[in-house]
Design a protein around this motif. Structure first.
Motif, short mmCIF file in Angstrom:
data_model
loop_
_atom_site.label_atom_id
_atom_site.label_comp_id
_atom_site.label_asym_id
_atom_site.label_seq_id
_atom_site.Cartn_x
_atom_site.Cartn_y
_atom_site.Cartn_z
N ARG A 6 5.71 43.17 24.69
CA ARG A 6 4.95 42.52 25.73
C ARG A 6 5.83 41.82 26.76
NH1 ARG A 6 1.27 38.95 22.43
NH2 ARG A 6 1.03 40.40 20.75
N ASP A 7 6.93 41.24 26.30
CA ASP A 7 7.78 40.46 27.19
C ASP A 7 8.84 41.35 27.82
OD1 ASP A 7 8.89 38.41 28.54
OD2 ASP A 7 9.63 37.34 26.79
N THR A 8 8.46 42.05 28.87
CA THR A 8 9.38 43.01 29.50
C THR A 8 10.51 42.32 30.25
OG1 THR A 8 7.93 43.15 31.42
CG2 THR A 8 7.64 44.81 29.70
N SER A 9 10.26 41.13 30.79
CA SER A 9 11.33 40.45 31.53
C SER A 9 12.44 40.01 30.59
CB SER A 9 10.78 39.26 32.31
OG SER A 9 10.27 38.28 31.44
N ASP A 10 12.09 39.57 29.40
CA ASP A 10 13.11 39.17 28.42
C ASP A 10 13.90 40.39 27.95
OD1 ASP A 10 14.44 37.26 26.77
OD2 ASP A 10 13.27 38.01 25.06
N ARG A 11 13.23 41.48 27.74
CA ARG A 11 13.92 42.72 27.33
C ARG A 11 14.85 43.21 28.44
NH1 ARG A 11 9.79 47.04 25.27
NH2 ARG A 11 11.03 48.14 26.77
N ALA A 12 14.40 43.10 29.68
CA ALA A 12 15.24 43.53 30.81
C ALA A 12 16.49 42.67 30.88
CB ALA A 12 14.45 43.46 32.12
N TYR A 13 16.35 41.36 30.67
CA TYR A 13 17.51 40.47 30.70
C TYR A 13 18.49 40.85 29.59
CZ TYR A 13 20.41 36.33 30.38
OH TYR A 13 21.49 35.48 30.34
N LYS A 14 18.00 41.07 28.38
CA LYS A 14 18.87 41.41 27.26
C LYS A 14 19.60 42.72 27.49
CE LYS A 14 16.20 38.98 23.76
NZ LYS A 14 15.35 39.11 22.58
N ARG A 15 18.89 43.70 28.01
CA ARG A 15 19.53 45.00 28.27
C ARG A 15 20.56 44.89 29.38
NH1 ARG A 15 14.96 49.64 27.43
NH2 ARG A 15 14.43 49.01 25.32
N GLY A 16 20.27 44.09 30.40
CA GLY A 16 21.24 43.86 31.46
C GLY A 16 22.46 43.12 30.96
N TYR A 17 22.24 42.16 30.07
CA TYR A 17 23.35 41.40 29.49
C TYR A 17 24.29 42.33 28.72
CZ TYR A 17 25.99 37.97 26.86
OH TYR A 17 27.00 37.23 26.31
N HIS A 18 23.71 43.18 27.91
CA HIS A 18 24.53 44.10 27.12
C HIS A 18 25.26 45.10 28.03
CE1 HIS A 18 23.49 42.74 23.15
NE2 HIS A 18 22.22 42.70 23.51
N ALA A 19 24.62 45.53 29.11
CA ALA A 19 25.28 46.44 30.05
C ALA A 19 26.45 45.74 30.73
CB ALA A 19 24.28 46.95 31.08
N GLY A 20 26.25 44.50 31.14
CA GLY A 20 27.33 43.75 31.78
C GLY A 20 28.45 43.45 30.83
N LEU A 21 28.11 43.13 29.60
CA LEU A 21 29.11 42.81 28.59
C LEU A 21 29.98 44.02 28.27
CD1 LEU A 21 29.98 40.40 26.85
CD2 LEU A 21 28.50 41.27 25.06
N SER A 22 29.39 45.21 28.33
CA SER A 22 30.15 46.42 28.03
C SER A 22 30.88 46.96 29.26
CB SER A 22 29.25 47.49 27.44
OG SER A 22 28.28 47.88 28.38
N GLY A 23 30.71 46.30 30.43
CA GLY A 23 31.46 46.68 31.62
C GLY A 23 30.81 47.74 32.49
N LYS A 24 29.52 47.98 32.30
CA LYS A 24 28.85 48.98 33.12
C LYS A 24 28.58 48.45 34.52
CE LYS A 24 26.75 51.37 29.29
NZ LYS A 24 25.52 51.84 28.67
N SER A 25 28.37 49.35 35.44
CA SER A 25 28.12 49.00 36.83
C SER A 25 26.68 48.53 37.02
CB SER A 25 28.36 50.22 37.72
OG SER A 25 27.96 49.95 39.04
N LYS A 26 26.47 47.63 37.98
CA LYS A 26 25.11 47.15 38.22
C LYS A 26 24.24 48.21 38.89
CE LYS A 26 25.99 44.69 42.51
NZ LYS A 26 25.91 43.39 43.16
N SER A 27 24.85 49.26 39.41
CA SER A 27 24.08 50.34 40.01
C SER A 27 23.35 51.18 38.96
CB SER A 27 24.98 51.24 40.85
OG SER A 27 25.94 51.88 40.04
N GLN A 28 23.64 50.95 37.69
CA GLN A 28 22.98 51.68 36.61
C GLN A 28 21.72 50.99 36.12
OE1 GLN A 28 26.10 52.09 33.70
NE2 GLN A 28 26.84 53.97 34.64
N CYS A 29 21.19 50.08 36.91
CA CYS A 29 19.96 49.37 36.54
C CYS A 29 18.81 50.38 36.38
CB CYS A 29 19.61 48.35 37.60
SG CYS A 29 18.09 47.45 37.27
N PRO A 30 18.18 50.44 35.20
CA PRO A 30 17.17 51.45 34.95
C PRO A 30 15.76 51.08 35.42
CG PRO A 30 17.56 50.22 32.96
CD PRO A 30 18.52 49.69 34.00
N THR A 31 15.54 49.85 35.84
CA THR A 31 14.18 49.42 36.17
C THR A 31 13.89 49.58 37.65
OG1 THR A 31 14.90 47.15 36.47
CG2 THR A 31 14.15 47.77 34.28
N GLU A 32 12.63 49.72 37.97
CA GLU A 32 12.17 49.90 39.34
C GLU A 32 11.38 48.71 39.85
OE1 GLU A 32 12.95 52.47 41.33
OE2 GLU A 32 14.20 53.26 39.73
#
Length: 69
Positions: A6-32
């Protein structure tokens, strides 16, 4: 489990955190949607900052969202 779905904003934050922590580019954001994209980017920024500060591996385990102590 239902709460996570239900809490999509919290999931989006966690997924973004893990992407940033692993060094991925911000252009790889999967959400619209604007709200989820903003949350993902906020998490990505925090993850990149922690990556630059050396908070990876065991030294950063306390910073990972979703892990309670």
């Amino acid at each position: 489990m239902r709460r996570q779905k239900r809490d999509t904003s919290d999931r989006a934050y966690k997924r973004g955190y893990h992407a940033g922590l692993s060094g991925k580019s911000k252009s790889q954001c999967p959400t619209e949607t604007p709200v989820a994209k903003q949350q993902w980017l906020s998490g990505w920024r925090d993850g990149r900052i922690d990556n630059w500060d050396g908070m990876i591996g065991v030294s950063g385990i306390h910073k990972i969202p979703g892990i309670s102590t």
